[in-house]
Design a protein around this motif. Structure first.
Motif, PDB file in Angstrom:
ATOM      1  N   LEU A 155      -0.636  -1.776   4.754  1.00 13.65           N
ATOM      2  CA  LEU A 155       0.229  -0.651   4.739  1.00 13.65           C
ATOM      3  C   LEU A 155       0.145  -0.175   6.247  1.00 13.65           C
ATOM      4  N   ARG A 156      -0.680  -0.509   7.288  1.00 10.88           N
ATOM      5  CA  ARG A 156      -0.820   0.157   8.511  1.00 10.88           C
ATOM      6  C   ARG A 156       0.181  -0.094   9.535  1.00 10.88           C
ATOM      7  N   LEU A 157       0.747  -1.359   9.482  1.00  5.76           N
ATOM      8  CA  LEU A 157       2.009  -1.684  10.153  1.00  5.76           C
ATOM      9  C   LEU A 157       3.163  -0.881   9.824  1.00  5.76           C
ATOM     10  N   SER A 158       3.313  -0.459   8.375  1.00  4.74           N
ATOM     11  CA  SER A 158       4.389   0.216   7.903  1.00  4.74           C
ATOM     12  C   SER A 158       4.512   1.629   8.380  1.00  4.74           C
ATOM     13  N   PHE A 159       3.270   2.258   8.616  1.00  2.00           N
ATOM     14  CA  PHE A 159       3.118   3.493   9.038  1.00  2.00           C
ATOM     15  C   PHE A 159       3.682   3.766  10.527  1.00  2.00           C
ATOM     16  N   ASP A 160       3.634   2.652  11.463  1.00  2.00           N
ATOM     17  CA  ASP A 160       4.009   2.665  12.641  1.00  2.00           C
ATOM     18  C   ASP A 160       5.500   2.700  12.810  1.00  2.00           C
ATOM     19  N   ASN A 161       6.378   2.411  11.683  1.00  2.00           N
ATOM     20  CA  ASN A 161       7.763   2.331  11.591  1.00  2.00           C
ATOM     21  C   ASN A 161       8.257   3.602  11.068  1.00  2.00           C
ATOM     22  N   PRO A 162       9.187   4.369  11.843  1.00  2.00           N
ATOM     23  CA  PRO A 162       9.594   5.456  11.053  1.00  2.00           C
ATOM     24  C   PRO A 162      10.507   5.229   9.858  1.00  2.00           C
ATOM     25  N   LYS A 163      11.053   4.200   9.906  1.00  2.00           N
ATOM     26  CA  LYS A 163      12.039   3.613   8.702  1.00  2.00           C
ATOM     27  C   LYS A 163      11.234   3.301   7.254  1.00  2.00           C
ATOM     28  N   THR A 164       9.776   2.744   7.466  1.00  2.00           N
ATOM     29  CA  THR A 164       8.919   2.689   6.372  1.00  2.00           C
ATOM     30  C   THR A 164       7.943   3.728   6.157  1.00  2.00           C
ATOM     31  N   TYR A 165       7.940   4.648   7.104  1.00  2.00           N
ATOM     32  CA  TYR A 165       6.654   5.496   7.128  1.00  2.00           C
ATOM     33  C   TYR A 165       6.401   6.211   5.869  1.00  2.00           C
ATOM     34  N   GLN A 166       7.581   7.058   5.305  1.00  2.00           N
ATOM     35  CA  GLN A 166       7.470   7.706   4.256  1.00  2.00           C
ATOM     36  C   GLN A 166       7.165   6.875   2.913  1.00  2.00           C
ATOM     37  N   GLY A 167       7.754   5.770   2.787  1.00  2.00           N
ATOM     38  CA  GLY A 167       7.451   4.848   1.636  1.00  2.00           C
ATOM     39  C   GLY A 167       6.023   4.424   1.709  1.00  2.00           C
ATOM     40  N   ALA A 168       5.577   4.165   2.918  1.00  2.00           N
ATOM     41  CA  ALA A 168       4.263   3.757   3.132  1.00  2.00           C
ATOM     42  C   ALA A 168       3.144   4.773   2.817  1.00  2.00           C
ATOM     43  N   VAL A 169       3.306   5.746   3.228  1.00  2.00           N
ATOM     44  CA  VAL A 169       2.605   7.078   2.727  1.00  2.00           C
ATOM     45  C   VAL A 169       2.579   7.235   1.162  1.00  2.00           C
ATOM     46  N   GLU A 170       3.684   7.053   0.369  1.00  2.00           N
ATOM     47  CA  GLU A 170       3.610   7.285  -1.031  1.00  2.00           C
ATOM     48  C   GLU A 170       2.944   6.314  -1.559  1.00  2.00           C
ATOM     49  N   GLN A 171       2.899   4.902  -1.056  1.00  2.00           N
ATOM     50  CA  GLN A 171       2.414   3.915  -1.851  1.00  2.00           C
ATOM     51  C   GLN A 171       0.759   3.885  -1.510  1.00  2.00           C
ATOM     52  N   TYR A 172       0.413   4.296  -0.191  1.00  2.00           N
ATOM     53  CA  TYR A 172      -1.033   4.388   0.195  1.00  2.00           C
ATOM     54  C   TYR A 172      -1.590   5.641  -0.965  1.00  2.00           C
ATOM     55  N   GLU A 173      -0.946   6.817  -1.029  1.00  2.00           N
ATOM     56  CA  GLU A 173      -1.523   7.720  -1.986  1.00  2.00           C
ATOM     57  C   GLU A 173      -1.631   7.313  -3.421  1.00  2.00           C
ATOM     58  N   ARG A 174      -0.859   6.197  -4.067  1.00  2.00           N
ATOM     59  CA  ARG A 174      -0.823   5.618  -5.126  1.00  2.00           C
ATOM     60  C   ARG A 174      -1.897   4.865  -5.353  1.00  2.00           C
ATOM     61  N   LEU A 175      -2.138   3.861  -4.152  1.00  2.00           N
ATOM     62  CA  LEU A 175      -3.368   3.168  -4.107  1.00  2.00           C
ATOM     63  C   LEU A 175      -4.712   3.832  -3.931  1.00  2.00           C
ATOM     64  N   SER A 176      -4.692   5.254  -3.184  1.00  2.00           N
ATOM     65  CA  SER A 176      -5.840   5.723  -3.396  1.00  2.00           C
ATOM     66  C   SER A 176      -6.440   6.331  -4.623  1.00  2.00           C
ATOM     67  N   LYS A 177      -5.349   6.848  -5.249  1.00  2.00           N
ATOM     68  CA  LYS A 177      -5.505   7.349  -6.679  1.00  2.00           C
ATOM     69  C   LYS A 177      -6.077   6.364  -7.767  1.00  2.00           C
ATOM     70  N   GLN A 178      -5.444   4.898  -7.375  1.00  2.00           N
ATOM     71  CA  GLN A 178      -5.973   3.773  -8.206  1.00  2.00           C
ATOM     72  C   GLN A 178      -7.555   3.566  -7.851  1.00  2.00           C
ATOM     73  N   ARG A 179      -7.721   3.626  -6.656  1.00  2.00           N
ATOM     74  CA  ARG A 179      -8.980   3.197  -6.181  1.00  2.00           C
ATOM     75  C   ARG A 179     -10.006   4.342  -6.840  1.00  2.00           C
ATOM     76  N   ASP A 180      -9.787   5.496  -6.822  1.00  2.48           N
ATOM     77  CA  ASP A 180     -10.761   6.630  -7.312  1.00  2.48           C
ATOM     78  C   ASP A 180     -10.805   6.413  -8.810  1.00  2.48           C
ATOM     79  N   SER A 181      -9.929   6.054  -9.529  1.00  2.25           N
ATOM     80  CA  SER A 181      -9.730   6.159 -11.077  1.00  2.25           C
ATOM     81  C   SER A 181     -10.116   4.641 -11.681  1.00  2.25           C
ATOM     82  N   HIS A 182     -10.217   3.677 -10.715  1.00  5.41           N
ATOM     83  CA  HIS A 182     -10.290   2.225 -11.163  1.00  5.41           C
ATOM     84  C   HIS A 182     -11.903   2.080 -11.867  1.00  5.41           C
TER      85      HIS A 182
END
Length: 393
Positions: A155-182
């Motif tokens: 997702l790092r490349l998506s963080f650099d693009n303003p058009k994809t930034y918000q979606g990347a942040v939300e997906q990163y948060e979902r993945l972080s929660k999955q890692r924590d609860s896995h």
């Protein structure tokens, strides 16, 4: 009975005891010590470490005492002897621990991976189902967490693009929660699997964090274990841990009909609030910055709380009346802001584990039944959603 008859009686009795093998066996049994769970161990290993490198077995509970010990010779070692019971032990070499479930009648062989004279990893070849369950779960966990980490990195490349930034942040948060609860989710999969060895399930429960959501399930699993496993220390440790939490919830009383006073001296009368759907008791202190910040956000949601039928009631065991009065005025807490006496404070701590502020209790206003003894007030703007979830249970 004359003296001659008495001597004859003693002589016959002596002959009976001397010739009676059962009597002799009983004496021998009384003098012997029985270890019903004793495990005979022969664990071989292949590891390319220098000769005389020490290899030993210990437990997590007693890391200072080697139970069995051996030395590497020509890249091999053999640990042999007896252990008190089946259990998860550590095979230790060069301060690295390799966990293994050792039980009677199973074969164990360790294969170690060495680089630069240092052992890096290793695994056991065995016909122990419990040990194979453990090794498989560890490998699955490592692989699945690595896959989630890889997705996050992509997702790092998506963080650099303003058009994809918000979606990347939300997906990163979902993945972080999955890692924590896995890890918890994977543990649940193994506990639910009827093919998984009972001993490994005991180990999983023993190593788990026991709480409101799992204590009842864990208690049922443990009480259904075979009697042979209930004699083991691992089982006793797991059950003691679960019982403590299980009893806490099973014996938790309803919210008491307390009558603390507010700043102007009026008493709390819970009977007057029965028409409200729920009561959110907020336990706070004027010295606690986090509590005051939470309360301010809570007050900002007053309209939403009213719509949900939730009445906040503020409680403190503040000793400094002036500090409490000032903080209450600054926060505009109103009349439903009360100071608990020592007995009520002790009740909250003992029965609801109120040890850290702020603490929230969600209670049914009609009958004072607890909805949640430790409702976590979310600072992410999701208070209404969290309350709806709780009230819908």
């Amino acid at each position: 009975m004359n003296r001659l008859h008495f001597l004859i009686f003693l002589f016959v009795g002596f002959l009976f005891l001397a010739c009676n093998p059962t009597a002799k066996q009983n004496v021998e049994q009384q003098d012997s010590v029985v270890y019903p769970n004793l495990v005979k161990v022969k664990l071989t290993g292949k590891v390319d470490l220098p000769d005389s490198t020490q290899v030993y077995i210990n437990t997590d509970e007693n890391t200072m005492q080697p139970l069995l010990s051996a030395r590497v010779l020509n890249g091999s070692f053999t640990l042999s002897g007896e252990l008190d019971e089946p259990n998860f032990y550590n095979v230790v070499m060069q301060k690295q621990k390799f966990k293994v479930y050792i039980e009677n009648g199973k074969d164990y062989h360790f294969e170690g991976n060495v680089s630069g004279g240092t052992i890096k990893s290793g695994s056991f070849q065995t016909n122990s189902v419990a040990q194979n369950n453990y090794q498989t779960m560890e490998n699955v966990l490592k692989q699945e967490l690595a896959a989630l980490q890889k997705k996050s990195a992509e997702l790092r490349l998506s963080f650099d693009n303003p058009k994809t930034y918000q979606g990347a942040v939300e997906q990163y948060e979902r993945l972080s929660k999955q890692r924590d609860s896995h890890p918890d989710q994977l543990r649940k999969r193994y506990l639910d699997d009827p093919t998984v060895a009972a001993a490994f399930k005991i180990y999983l429960i023993k190593e788990s964090k026991i709480g409101k959501d799992n204590h009842s399930t864990y208690y049922q699993i443990l009480t259904g274990m075979p009697d042979s496993l209930k004699q083991l220390s691992m089982y006793k440790q797991a059950m003691s841990k679960v019982e403590q939490v299980h009893d806490f919830f099973a014996k938790m009383p309803d919210f008491p009909d307390i009558h603390p006073r507010n700043i102007v001296g009026d008493s709390l009368n819970l009977a007057d609030l029965r028409a409200d759907g729920s009561l959110l008791f907020v336990i706070w202190g004027s010295w606690n910055k986090e509590a005051k910040a939470d309360i301010q956000q809570l007050k900002n949601k007053s309209a939403a709380l009213h719509k949900l039928g939730v009445q906040p009631i503020f409680l403190t065991w503040e000793k400094d009346f002036d500090a409490w009065e000032k903080a209450s005025k600054d926060l505009s807490l109103g009349k439903h802001n009360y100071r608990l006496n020592a007995a009520d404070q002790e009740f909250m701590v003992t029965n609801y584990a109120v040890r850290k502020l702020p603490h929230y209790l969600l209670v049914n206003a009609k009958d004072l039944k607890l909805i949640n003894y430790a409702f976590t007030y979310p600072l992410d703007g999701q208070l209404e959603r969290k309350l709806k979830e709780e009230l819908a249970k």
